[in-house]
Design a protein around this motif. Structure first.
Motif, PDB file in Angstrom:
ATOM      1  N   UNK A  48       0.802  -1.225   0.000  1.00  0.00           N
ATOM      2  CA  UNK A  48       0.000   0.000   0.000  1.00  0.00           C
ATOM      3  C   UNK A  48       0.833   1.272   0.000  1.00  0.00           C
ATOM      4  N   UNK A  49       2.145   1.124  -0.027  1.00  0.00           N
ATOM      5  CA  UNK A  49       3.000   2.315  -0.075  1.00  0.00           C
ATOM      6  C   UNK A  49       3.935   2.200  -1.282  1.00  0.00           C
ATOM      7  N   UNK A  50       4.691   3.279  -1.551  1.00  0.00           N
ATOM      8  CA  UNK A  50       5.580   3.279  -2.708  1.00  0.00           C
ATOM      9  C   UNK A  50       6.543   2.092  -2.634  1.00  0.00           C
ATOM     10  N   UNK A 100      -0.719  -3.425  11.808  1.00  0.00           N
ATOM     11  CA  UNK A 100      -1.270  -3.373  10.436  1.00  0.00           C
ATOM     12  C   UNK A 100      -0.574  -2.271   9.647  1.00  0.00           C
ATOM     13  N   UNK A 101      -0.602  -2.342   8.316  1.00  0.00           N
ATOM     14  CA  UNK A 101       0.163  -1.390   7.494  1.00  0.00           C
ATOM     15  C   UNK A 101      -0.400   0.024   7.493  1.00  0.00           C
ATOM     16  N   UNK A 102      -1.548   0.251   8.183  1.00  0.00           N
ATOM     17  CA  UNK A 102      -2.196   1.563   8.120  1.00  0.00           C
ATOM     18  C   UNK A 102      -2.071   2.376   9.411  1.00  0.00           C
ATOM     19  N   UNK A 103      -1.445   1.816  10.436  1.00  0.00           N
ATOM     20  CA  UNK A 103      -1.408   2.464  11.750  1.00  0.00           C
ATOM     21  C   UNK A 103      -2.818   2.663  12.295  1.00  0.00           C
ATOM     22  N   UNK A 104      -3.703   1.727  11.975  1.00  0.00           N
ATOM     23  CA  UNK A 104      -5.079   1.808  12.457  1.00  0.00           C
ATOM     24  C   UNK A 104      -5.210   1.179  13.839  1.00  0.00           C
ATOM     25  N   UNK A 105      -5.826   1.916  14.781  1.00  0.00           N
ATOM     26  CA  UNK A 105      -6.036   1.365  16.129  1.00  0.00           C
ATOM     27  C   UNK A 105      -7.286   0.474  16.182  1.00  0.00           C
ATOM     28  N   UNK A 106      -7.990   0.424  15.048  1.00  0.00           N
ATOM     29  CA  UNK A 106      -9.222  -0.364  14.958  1.00  0.00           C
ATOM     30  C   UNK A 106      -8.959  -1.563  14.054  1.00  0.00           C
ATOM     31  N   UNK A 107      -8.723  -2.717  14.654  1.00  0.00           N
ATOM     32  CA  UNK A 107      -8.394  -3.924  13.882  1.00  0.00           C
ATOM     33  C   UNK A 107      -9.513  -4.259  12.893  1.00  0.00           C
ATOM     34  N   UNK A 127      -6.341  11.362   3.887  1.00  0.00           N
ATOM     35  CA  UNK A 127      -6.413  10.641   5.154  1.00  0.00           C
ATOM     36  C   UNK A 127      -6.388  11.619   6.317  1.00  0.00           C
ATOM     37  N   UNK A 128      -6.805  11.118   7.475  1.00  0.00           N
ATOM     38  CA  UNK A 128      -6.777  11.910   8.708  1.00  0.00           C
ATOM     39  C   UNK A 128      -5.938  11.157   9.741  1.00  0.00           C
ATOM     40  N   UNK A 129      -4.978  11.861  10.315  1.00  0.00           N
ATOM     41  CA  UNK A 129      -4.090  11.274  11.313  1.00  0.00           C
ATOM     42  C   UNK A 129      -4.307  11.997  12.641  1.00  0.00           C
ATOM     43  N   UNK A 175      -0.114   5.698  -2.919  1.00  0.00           N
ATOM     44  CA  UNK A 175      -1.486   6.081  -3.296  1.00  0.00           C
ATOM     45  C   UNK A 175      -2.170   6.883  -2.179  1.00  0.00           C
ATOM     46  N   UNK A 176      -1.636   6.773  -0.960  1.00  0.00           N
ATOM     47  CA  UNK A 176      -2.174   7.577   0.150  1.00  0.00           C
ATOM     48  C   UNK A 176      -1.014   7.990   1.052  1.00  0.00           C
ATOM     49  N   UNK A 177      -0.536   9.230   0.869  1.00  0.00           N
ATOM     50  CA  UNK A 177       0.615   9.684   1.656  1.00  0.00           C
ATOM     51  C   UNK A 177       0.314   9.665   3.155  1.00  0.00           C
ATOM     52  N   UNK A 178      -0.982   9.737   3.459  1.00  0.00           N
ATOM     53  CA  UNK A 178      -1.364   9.763   4.869  1.00  0.00           C
ATOM     54  C   UNK A 178      -0.901   8.537   5.632  1.00  0.00           C
ATOM     55  N   UNK A 179      -0.839   7.400   4.936  1.00  0.00           N
ATOM     56  CA  UNK A 179      -0.496   6.149   5.640  1.00  0.00           C
ATOM     57  C   UNK A 179       0.836   6.257   6.359  1.00  0.00           C
ATOM     58  N   UNK A 180       1.839   6.754   5.659  1.00  0.00           N
ATOM     59  CA  UNK A 180       3.171   6.812   6.277  1.00  0.00           C
ATOM     60  C   UNK A 180       3.374   8.059   7.132  1.00  0.00           C
ATOM     61  N   UNK A 181       2.346   8.890   7.245  1.00  0.00           N
ATOM     62  CA  UNK A 181       2.500  10.170   7.953  1.00  0.00           C
ATOM     63  C   UNK A 181       2.437  10.040   9.476  1.00  0.00           C
ATOM     64  N   UNK A 182       1.947   8.907   9.977  1.00  0.00           N
ATOM     65  CA  UNK A 182       1.788   8.780  11.429  1.00  0.00           C
ATOM     66  C   UNK A 182       3.092   9.003  12.201  1.00  0.00           C
TER      67      UNK A 182
END
Lengths: 362, 362, 362, 362
Positions: free
Chosen positions: A55-57, A177-184, A206-208, A323-330
């Protein structure tokens, strides 16, 4: 200064382009005697680095950091800390085709007019690759803050249309998970969404969210250097960020005073609508911030633009992109909040080390 | 610095408390030769000053500004400009009762712990009264920018639940009503809402928008001093602000790249989702920012709190307050954006005065 | 900031210890479009580097500088310039013996008390080795200034008791001898003096002068950032400097007004006692500064001192040292003056680019 | 910033012209809880003010300072301190005749070319009258330092050709004569010299020394913000100063290492050639600085100059002037040293508050 430095007492200055030989930074103002190793910094660099999931570059960068100064026999010396990361996987050819074109929503056009020309290799200085150094510097701030009982953690609160469900919130899930999501429970939905998006050749925003726990009362300066103002500065300076909220953020617009005010009781605050900051100064509650990141501008889907001669062209961005820069922004957002907190921690003790307050802290 | 200064080249430093003898500021870095009179600054001060309608605090302050230095024979000299506003209507007695209490959602509690004690008269330094000096300083920036063809204007986009209708948008309406609403049709609804709110003894939040037109391409520095980051810093430093957006702001979270990107054509950009800023640098389009202001914390409706000894108390705030601080925030937001733009205008020409770009500006 | 940065618009930040892996710096605020290569910077680095004659330390350092960012296709891009020099000849063993001792007139004692411990390898951060990065950064400033017709050159005006004779002054001689002496006739006397000094195992002080020619009228800001104040700051920050003079310096103490004042005539000034600076602003004449450098503290001759436990000891410093640090200081002083001039050149055009003065320049 | 601010954590920003309505300053970064009254500041202002003897300008200015903010119930609050002094005795007519002329050795010429025009009333911003605010701000620093056991005192060490005899040195004499001379025996000679000088219509230079006692080990930052570099900056920024020395100053040029180095013994240093600073950091010994002040430029004796049109003219300066600006510079130099020491005291504890050094302080 031309803006490559951040922080008044704990100051981070970075250099480096996406496709230059290396990225680096100087961390100035770090107190002495803090145990620090490259491994301490590598941890967050690995969380941010590209190519860890589909999901990232797919650019491959080990982002191995070297400490070149300021640490002696395993401890910070109190002098400038020099950090360096070599670029290994540039593939400049990927970019040669866009040397004469302006990609929509990129900094190409503004850099060209501001500086007369631009380093077109991978966006040069405008590439988010620069943020690797912020993460490394932030790692130093985290080390300092942890020793003071302050912990800074971030998470993805929304990916495009997919928001997390706070009832499922679990800090321990974030790095699972690859998204830094706290909601499994939201992860599979995110996977599906991202796979479709990638096929489509499109990107999404995305929203961080970032939270600091264990923050003492009193960090932040009145008027212009309120800690929320510095946080807004720090977070808005991250590539692709278009909005910053503290606590309830834009929800306050329609809130009434009775609804918003956090009442106080002998054993603490009754709520935290303020996000842990009043009058620009920390209250001792969790410091809470949210940021909005725009969708990546580099798309496989054609867009209208112009070339450096002003002629209309159709742009299709090849190369490797998130495709979503937000993912790696955490980890980047965590780093910036840590840098702000450490800077204000130092500023506060400079001015208020002699303060002895008779009033009980709730 | 302890944070009473803002701006790197055009620097504003303020002093003064709500109930002290006077407020003042020093404006450093203003170019010479600009025609400047006290009347130029009074204009916006009058837009911000209290007591102009029943919807704002009834405190009476003429907010008459005096220029004490930096202007000679009607022109700025290039040296420090000293500004002073005397406080005339303090009524300290209104506040004596809260000397030993912490009002919920006020800075009372954090100031006391940060400094060991506090100036409790009208909130002391934490009072929004300080912003009068920002408006005065911003007036100088506006004068400079106007000569460069740059105009900064703000408006109220939402008052509590009452949002403006953009189809009715009219810049000329803004100074025709007590709310800075560009939508004449929304005014009566706002009046009704505010009258009810005042009777209720409650307060409400608001959303303010600021737009700069005529901004050249190239203002802003990459990395930490992006102009959007400085705007976020400047706007978040305004009392009661809890959120800042550039362009589409938090809407970008659910936008796709194809939807968000502003395509470029030989005759200009096709849209302005970016709010006139890419890579932290102005594009030449309108610079657009939005801020969220929380409801006033001072309410006639009782709230739970504690006193300086930690005992539970019930707080009812008397005295004169704005039921919606957002209403008077429009000129303040304009001032802060003007200060940021002027600062970056100067910074840009310091570094790039020799730049001659062959590429046509769209 | 913890003081590793210098300059407001042209900002140099350095890192690195005498015996760490590398030295580096970040140059922020350099305008774009300036032709710059590593060779441009190597020139002055070679003038400063050790081991070029028997009169300086025999440590062998090529001081090869690498440009890691901020330059693209041979031109500065306007973004941060990262510079790196690897340390090659450390010989840490030379220093192990002084780990627990405080050498008289060194920073050992103050570093230990300030930071709790110190990097004792070759003086760590307190070593003059750091100045290599200043020379590299100064090379960038010199390139910029030369394009504006401004030339900065320094020379040795006195070595211990041996002063140059101004009647023999010749700029072309300076790089023809190991002392940067403009007086060829004085060189053999200096050789003899230094040879005896080295045999004796002692060290001596020196006086260096720096001159900038082609400086326009108007550089410098009134009050605290007078250009002479910034020069004093910059020059006093060089290791071993104990005094700074502008123009006639301490001779003014016994001068009368009629003697000191530089009269003005339609074709120019009649003299330059002021050293090209009045009211902190350049007059258009040569900017002239002098600095006094103390003798090297590291001596083979025993001196009384204490160890880290407070016990009295006798210190004899082995290892490789400059018997006169002043000798290699000429390029460093040039670099610092160049950095100050460039910084003020940028600051002046930021604020005064619109100024059009009707008065003729003499 | 355009240079009207000084200090990184304890920041002083001034405004005001010689003949404007008032002078003012903002002191930012002063810790809270310090007892402060206008009388505390008036003390040094009275030492600096004009007209206290026949040897200084006869302009009559009470220099009565008002504290407008930052002090509540007799204590500093930790917020910005605003200070104001009204100008009372301007006599602008004295200066009208020089509106179109450039006085030799004045800032007239450089201000005109830098800014396009100038405030010619009494030198406008270039007048030493601005230093009154430095003295007021320095008074706050002195109060803070005294509570830490640090005392800053200055004296006149040479007036023109008349040097003090150190064998007669007595701190108590300094405020017993109009010259701040610690040598009572030299006073009559100074009187005679000044009377003759005044008759002659000429002016003369002076040398001032400043000493800080009780300074702890460890104040100052390595590299660019060495405390001696900041002192050089601060002292050189005082009107008319052309040279700054730390400790032995220019005498070090001909000193040998064995002569200069201050040996260390278990009970302290054996000498203080370094002036209490090594590696830019205080050693715990007295901090000693000397400055050279040029003779006043305003003379009754005619001098050659030009007018604003470039025509040759003969200038005779009427009006009221100090025949030796050095005389009144003592409290100004004390103020600047106090500001630097306080700034570094705060900086040091920001970074090193956690440092616990096992090594005994000598």
């Amino acid at each position: 200064m031309s803006g490559n430095s951040f922080g008044k007492l704990f100051t981070v200055t970075t250099f480096g382009e996406s496709h230059g030989p290396a990225l680096g930074c100087i961390v100035d103002g770090c107190p002495p005697g803090i145990e620090l190793s490259e491994a301490d910094l590598q941890q967050d660099l690995d969380r941010r680095k590209p190519g860890t999931s589909r999901h990232t570059t797919q650019r491959r960068e080990p982002d191995q950091v070297r400490i070149l100064s300021g640490v002696f026999e395993g401890k910070t010396t109190g002098t400038a800390i020099g950090l360096l990361i070599e670029n290994t996987d540039q593939r400049s050819k990927d970019y040669s085709n866009i040397a004469e074109t302006f990609r929509p929503a990129h900094a190409d056009y503004v850099y060209t007019h501001k500086y007369g020309f631009r380093d077109y290799r991978g966006g040069g200085r405008s590439s988010a690759r620069e943020t690797a150094m912020r993460v490394a510097a932030g790692g130093i701030a985290k080390k300092f803050l942890e020793a003071k009982g302050i912990q800074v953690r971030g998470y993805l609160s929304q990916l495009g249309p997919v928001a997390i469900n706070n009832e499922n919130f679990d800090w321990d899930q974030i790095d699972q998970n690859p998204f830094f999501s706290p909601d499994a429970a939201a992860v599979s939905e995110m996977e599906t969404y991202m796979d479709a998006l990638r096929k489509e050749g499109n990107s999404v925003g995305a929203k961080i969210s970032v939270v600091a726990q264990g923050v003492p009362v009193g960090l932040g300066e009145p008027i212009f250097d309120r800690i929320d103002a510095d946080l807004a500065h720090a977070l808005m300076s991250i590539n692709a960020v278009k909005g910053v909220e503290i606590g309830d953020g834009f929800d306050v617009v329609s809130q009434k005073g009775t609804e918003h005010r956090d009442e106080m009781f002998p054993d603490g605050f009754g709520s935290n609508h303020a996000g842990g900051i009043l009058g620009g100064i920390t209250t001792g509650q969790d410091v809470v911030a949210h940021i909005a990141l725009k969708p990546t501008s580099s798309l496989r889907l054609p867009g209208q633009s112009i070339d450096v001669h002003g002629n209309p062209i159709e742009v299709v961005t090849k190369g490797r992109h998130d495709p979503c820069v937000g993912i790696r922004a955490t980890p980047i957002a965590e780093a910036m909040m840590a840098i702000v907190l450490m800077d204000h921690y130092l500023r506060n003790r400079a001015q208020n080390a002699d303060v002895d307050c008779a009033t009980p802290i709730i």
